[in-house]
Write an enzyme that holds these catalytic residues in place. Structure first.
Site, PDB file in Angstrom:
ATOM      1  CB  THR A  39       9.173   6.243  -3.812  1.00  0.00           C
ATOM      2  OG1 THR A  39       8.319   6.793  -4.652  1.00  0.00           O
ATOM      3  CG2 THR A  39       8.192   4.644  -2.684  1.00  0.00           C
ATOM      4  CG  HIS A  44       8.534  10.666 -12.711  1.00  0.00           C
ATOM      5  ND1 HIS A  44       7.543   9.891 -13.098  1.00  0.00           N
ATOM      6  CD2 HIS A  44       8.604   9.415 -10.879  1.00  0.00           C
ATOM      7  CE1 HIS A  44       7.054   8.572 -13.070  1.00  0.00           C
ATOM      8  NE2 HIS A  44       8.375   8.204 -11.867  1.00  0.00           N
ATOM      9  CG  HIS A  47       4.294  10.272 -10.521  1.00  0.00           C
ATOM     10  ND1 HIS A  47       5.895  11.087 -10.019  1.00  0.00           N
ATOM     11  CD2 HIS A  47       3.851   9.459  -9.138  1.00  0.00           C
ATOM     12  CE1 HIS A  47       5.993   9.947  -9.421  1.00  0.00           C
ATOM     13  NE2 HIS A  47       5.589   8.937  -9.004  1.00  0.00           N
ATOM     14  CE  LYS A  81       8.338   0.549  -8.809  1.00  0.00           C
ATOM     15  NZ  LYS A  81       9.173   1.098  -9.329  1.00  0.00           N
ATOM     16  NE  ARG A  85       7.709  -0.040  -4.555  1.00  0.00           N
ATOM     17  CZ  ARG A  85       7.845   1.106  -4.863  1.00  0.00           C
ATOM     18  NH1 ARG A  85       8.685   1.874  -4.867  1.00  0.00           N
ATOM     19  NH2 ARG A  85       6.942   1.063  -5.628  1.00  0.00           N
ATOM     20  CD  GLN A 172      -3.140   2.238  -3.343  1.00  0.00           C
ATOM     21  OE1 GLN A 172      -2.401   1.553  -3.672  1.00  0.00           O
ATOM     22  NE2 GLN A 172      -4.139   2.009  -4.316  1.00  0.00           N
ATOM     23  CG  ASP A 193       0.514   1.084 -12.238  1.00  0.00           C
ATOM     24  OD1 ASP A 193       0.016   1.782 -11.622  1.00  0.00           O
ATOM     25  OD2 ASP A 193       2.176   1.829 -11.040  1.00  0.00           O
ATOM     26  CE  LYS A 231       9.964   3.144 -16.075  1.00  0.00           C
ATOM     27  NZ  LYS A 231      10.302   3.481 -14.962  1.00  0.00           N
ATOM     28  CE  LYS A 234      12.211   6.234 -15.829  1.00  0.00           C
ATOM     29  NZ  LYS A 234      12.649   5.963 -14.494  1.00  0.00           N
ATOM     30  CB  THR A 235      16.135  12.463 -20.804  1.00  0.00           C
ATOM     31  OG1 THR A 235      16.844  12.612 -19.057  1.00  0.00           O
ATOM     32  CG2 THR A 235      15.452  12.990 -20.979  1.00  0.00           C
TER      33      THR A 235
HETATM   34  N1  LIG Z   1       4.465   6.646 -17.208  1.00  0.00           N
HETATM   35  C1  LIG Z   1       3.221   6.056 -16.401  1.00  0.00           C
HETATM   36  N2  LIG Z   1       2.160   6.803 -16.942  1.00  0.00           N
HETATM   37  C2  LIG Z   1       0.893   6.584 -16.551  1.00  0.00           C
HETATM   38  N3  LIG Z   1       1.088   6.794 -15.377  1.00  0.00           N
HETATM   39  C3  LIG Z   1       2.369   6.995 -14.409  1.00  0.00           C
HETATM   40  C4  LIG Z   1       3.525   6.621 -15.510  1.00  0.00           C
HETATM   41  N4  LIG Z   1       4.506   6.646 -14.534  1.00  0.00           N
HETATM   42  C5  LIG Z   1       3.570   6.237 -13.317  1.00  0.00           C
HETATM   43  N5  LIG Z   1       2.442   7.065 -13.496  1.00  0.00           N
HETATM   44  C6  LIG Z   1       2.114   6.927 -11.884  1.00  0.00           C
HETATM   45  O1  LIG Z   1       2.554   7.180 -10.643  1.00  0.00           O
HETATM   46  C7  LIG Z   1       2.577   6.587  -9.882  1.00  0.00           C
HETATM   47  C8  LIG Z   1       3.615   6.163  -9.454  1.00  0.00           C
HETATM   48  O2  LIG Z   1       4.505   6.089 -10.151  1.00  0.00           O
HETATM   49  P1  LIG Z   1       6.194   4.599 -10.096  1.00  0.00           P
HETATM   50  O3  LIG Z   1       5.654   4.030  -8.629  1.00  0.00           O
HETATM   51  O4  LIG Z   1       4.926   3.442 -10.562  1.00  0.00           O
HETATM   52  O5  LIG Z   1       7.145   5.170 -10.944  1.00  0.00           O
HETATM   53  P2  LIG Z   1       8.346   5.568 -10.109  1.00  0.00           P
HETATM   54  O6  LIG Z   1       7.979   6.396  -9.202  1.00  0.00           O
HETATM   55  O7  LIG Z   1       9.379   5.582 -11.192  1.00  0.00           O
HETATM   56  O8  LIG Z   1       8.980   4.201  -8.891  1.00  0.00           O
HETATM   57  P3  LIG Z   1       9.131   4.008  -7.792  1.00  0.00           P
HETATM   58  O9  LIG Z   1       7.589   3.180  -7.978  1.00  0.00           O
HETATM   59  O10 LIG Z   1       9.639   3.477  -6.446  1.00  0.00           O
HETATM   60  O11 LIG Z   1       8.575   5.487  -7.120  1.00  0.00           O
HETATM   61  C9  LIG Z   1       2.201   4.895 -10.256  1.00  0.00           C
HETATM   62  O12 LIG Z   1       1.045   4.189  -9.897  1.00  0.00           O
HETATM   63  C10 LIG Z   1       1.163   5.211 -11.643  1.00  0.00           C
HETATM   64  O13 LIG Z   1      -0.526   5.202 -11.240  1.00  0.00           O
HETATM   65  N1  LIG Z   2       0.261   2.498  -4.429  1.00  0.00           N
HETATM   66  C1  LIG Z   2      -0.125   3.931  -5.348  1.00  0.00           C
HETATM   67  C2  LIG Z   2       0.014   5.362  -4.307  1.00  0.00           C
HETATM   68  C3  LIG Z   2      -0.761   4.988  -4.081  1.00  0.00           C
HETATM   69  C4  LIG Z   2      -0.907   5.028  -2.019  1.00  0.00           C
HETATM   70  C5  LIG Z   2      -1.739   5.382  -1.377  1.00  0.00           C
HETATM   71  C6  LIG Z   2      -3.754   5.122  -2.018  1.00  0.00           C
HETATM   72  O1  LIG Z   2      -4.457   4.382  -0.443  1.00  0.00           O
HETATM   73  C7  LIG Z   2      -3.062   5.087  -2.742  1.00  0.00           C
HETATM   74  C8  LIG Z   2      -1.954   4.825  -3.920  1.00  0.00           C
HETATM   75  C9  LIG Z   2       1.350   4.385  -5.895  1.00  0.00           C
HETATM   76  O2  LIG Z   2       2.517   3.169  -5.812  1.00  0.00           O
HETATM   77  O3  LIG Z   2       1.710   4.725  -7.071  1.00  0.00           O
END
Ligand SMILES: Nc1ncnc2c1ncn2[C@@H]1O[C@H](COP(=O)(O)OP(=O)(O)OP(=O)(O)O)[C@@H](O)[C@H]1O
Ligand SMILES: N[C@@H](Cc1ccc(O)cc1)C(=O)O
Length: 420
Positions: A39, A44, A47, A81, A85, A172, A193, A231, A234-235
Site C-alpha cells: 500500500t 514502515h 510492519h 481502516k 481506500r 486472504q 487487526d 501513534k 509516526k514523527t
Molecule cells: N503499530 C503496529 N504494531 C504492530 N503491527 C503493526 C503496526 N502497524 C502495522 N502493523 C502490522 O502491519 C500490517 C499492515 O499495516 P497497516 O496496513 O495497518 O498499516 P499502514 O501501512 O500504516 O496502512 P495501510 O494499510 O494504508 O498500508 C498490519 O495489519 C499489522 O499487522
Molecule cells: N491484510 C494484510 C496483508 C495480507 C495480505 C494477504 C495475506 O494472505 C495475508 C496478509 C494487511 O493489510 O496487513
C-alpha cells in the site's frame, strides 16, 4: 525451549487459536506465513514487528513464508481502516510489491539449511482466478453472517464499505489455503487487526478438508502503542520508513533513541533479539539511572543495525554524538548531509560573502544588526567553533570537505550553508 514461551515472555502474543494445540505443534518444525500488502513503496516500523516475528520463528527452526500481497494490494484490506481506500493503479502496486519484496528479503534467510525462508506473491493465484470457479469453490464456504460479524466489516457498516473491501477476507483466506496446499503452511501470523482475516482462513481450511486431519493455527501480535497516546511509528514528518531514502538511518536511530522511559523495555522485547535476561538488566538501569538512557541507546543501536547494517548504525551514532557535543568538525560531508537533511539551508556561491550575511541567508537571523549581536554575544558556532569576529568572510571559515558549513545559533538551532 518452545518458541511460544519466549514470545509470551516478551509480550508478543496477543491472540492465538487453540493455544494448547499450537504449543504442541510448535515442538517440531512448522511452516508459517505473514502477508504484507503493497500500500506504499516501503514498509514502515509498524510492519517490522510481524517481519521480526517471522525471523524469530526461523531462528527457532521453523520455516517462514513472507507473502507479498500483489493481488490483495489491488483490493484493499478494510481491517483497522475507518474509511474506504482509494484504489491504486495496477502498475504502481506491482512496482511497490517489488520493493517490499526486496525489503522483506533482508530479514530472512532464503538459503538456510533445513528451514530456508520462502517468498511468495499472491498475485500468482489471485491474478488468474476465474470468477465462476471463485464463487463456486471458495465463496460457497463463507456465510454472510460470519463475514458481516468481522470487526473490520461491522465497524464500517454504518460509514459504508464497498463489496470490494467486504470481499477482502475471502482473498486472504484463500491465500492461507493456497499456501497450505503449496507449502504445507500451518499457521498465519499478523498484527491484532488481522485476527478476523486469519480466523476466516483457518475456518476455510477446516471446511475444505473435512475428513482429513488438517489442523491449522493463527497467532497475532499486539499493535504497538505509545504511552503518551500518540501513534507509534509516526514523527512530525510522517511514518518512520524502513527505506533509507525515505527515513535516513540517522533519523531512524533518533526515533528509537527518543523512546520514552515508559516504552523502552517493551520495545526492547518487541524489536530486538536481546535475551530476556539482558533486557531485564537494562530495565533495572531505566529504574536506577534513567538519565543515562542506556536502554534507549541499546534499542537504537540494535534496531538500526538490524534494519540498516553496522556501517549505517555507526554513522548514525557518530552524527548523534557530534550533535550532542557540538563536535561537528569531525563529520564527513556524507554525515553532514544525513544529519542535517532537514535543517534550514542555503546555497552560497560567492565565498567573499560575510558570515554575517550568510547567517541572514540561511535564516538564522533576520537582520545584519541581529547577526552582529548574536555573534558578539557568543551565540554563533561554525562547525562547532564559536565565532565572534563579525568581519569574517565565508572564504576564511573552515569547510567540511569544501562543501558545507554547519552553523549553530544558541543551544540547538542548526543551519547548513552549502557551497556551490
Ligand atoms: N503499530 C503496529 N504494531 C504492530 N503491527 C503493526 C503496526 N502497524 C502495522 N502493523 C502490522 O502491519 C500490517 C499492515 O499495516 P497497516 O496496513 O495497518 O498499516 P499502514 O501501512 O500504516 O496502512 P495501510 O494499510 O494504508 O498500508 C498490519 O495489519 C499489522 O499487522
Ligand atoms: N491484510 C494484510 C496483508 C495480507 C495480505 C494477504 C495475506 O494472505 C495475508 C496478509 C494487511 O493489510 O496487513
Amino acid at each position: 525451549m518452545n518458541i511460544l514461551d519466549d514470545l509470551k515472555a516478551r509480550g508478543l502474543v496477543y491472540q492465538t487459536t487453540d493455544e494448547e494445540a499450537l504449543y504442541k505443534r510448535l515442538e517440531s518444525p512448522m511452516t508459517l506465513y505473514c502477508g504484507f500488502d503493497p500500500t506504499a513503496d516501503s514498509l514502515h516500523i509498524g510492519h517490522l514487528l510481524p517481519v521480526l516475528m517471522l525471523r524469530r520463528f526461523q531462528l527457532a527452526g521453523h520455516c517462514p513464508i513472507a507473502l507479498v500481497g500483489g493481488g490483495t494490494g489491488l483490493i484493499g484490506d478494510p481491517s483497522g481502516k475507518t474509511s474506504e481506500r482509494t484504489l491504486n493503479p495496477t502498475e504502481v502496486v506491482q512496482e511497490w510489491a517489488n520493493r517490499i519484496k526486496e525489503q522483506l528479503s533482508c530479514f530472512l534467510d532464503f538459503e538456510g539449511v533445513g528451514n530456508p525462508a520462502i517468498m511468495a506473491n499472491n498475485y500468482e493465484w489471485l491474478g488468474t482466478i476465474n470468477v465462476i470457479e471463485f464463487l463456486r469453490d471458495i465463496g460457497k464456504n463463507f456465510s454472510l453472517g460470519s463475514m458481516l460479524a468481522k470487526e473490520s466489516v461491522e465497524s464500517r457498516m454504518s460509514r459504508g464499505i464497498s463489496f470490494t473491501e467486504f470481499s477482502y477476507q475471502i482473498l486472504q483466506s484463500y491465500d492461507f489455503l493456497k499456501l497450505n496446499e503449496l507449502y504445507g503452511c500451518e499457521m498465519q501470523i499478523g498484527g491484532s487487526d488481522q485476527w478476523g482475516n486469519i480466523t476466516s482462513g483457518t475456518d476455510l481450511i477446516r471446511r475444505m478438508s473435512v475428513g482429513e486431519d488438517r489442523q491449522v493455527h493463527g497467532l497475532t501480535v499486539p499493535l504497538v502503542t505509545k504511552s503518551d497516546g500518540t501513534k507509534f511509528g509516526k514523527t512530525e514528518g510522517g511514518a518512520v520508513w524502513l527505506d533509507q531514502d525515505k527515513t535516513s538511518p540517522y533519523k531512524f536511530y533518533q526515533f528509537w533513541i527518543n523512546t520514552d522511559d515508559r516504552d523502552v523495555v517493551k520495545y526492547l522485547n518487541f524489536f530486538t533479539f536481546l535475551s530476556i535476561e539482558e533486557i531485564q538488566g537494562l530495565a533495572q538501569e531505566v529504574e536506577s539511572q534513567p538519565e543515562k538512557r542506556n536502554a534507549q541507546r541499546m534499542l537504537a543501536k540494535e534496531v538500526t543495525e538490524l534494519v540498516h547494517g553496522v556501517e549505517a548504525r555507526e554513522r548514525a551514532e557518530k552524527i548523534s554524538q557530534a550533535l550532542f557535543t557540538g563536535g561537528i568538525a569531525n563529520l564527513t560531508a556524507k554525515e553532514v548531509e544525513e544529519g542535517f537533511s532537514d535543517v534550514p539551508s542555503a546555497d552560497v556561491e560567492d565565498q567573499e560573502m560575510l558570515l554575517v550575511d550568510a547567517l541572514i541567508k540561511v535564516g538564522a537571523v533576520s537582520s545584519r544588526r541581529q547577526a552582529r549581536e548574536s555573534m558578539e554575544s557568543g551565540a554563533v558556532y561554525v562547525n562547532g567553533i564559536r565565532q565572534t569576529d563579525t568581519t569574517l568572510t565565508v572564504a576564511q571559515l573552515d569547510k567540511i570537505e569544501s562543501r558545507f558549513i554547519v552553523i549553530r545559533r544558541g543551544k540547538k538551532n542548526y543551519y547548513l550553508v552549502k557551497l556551490v
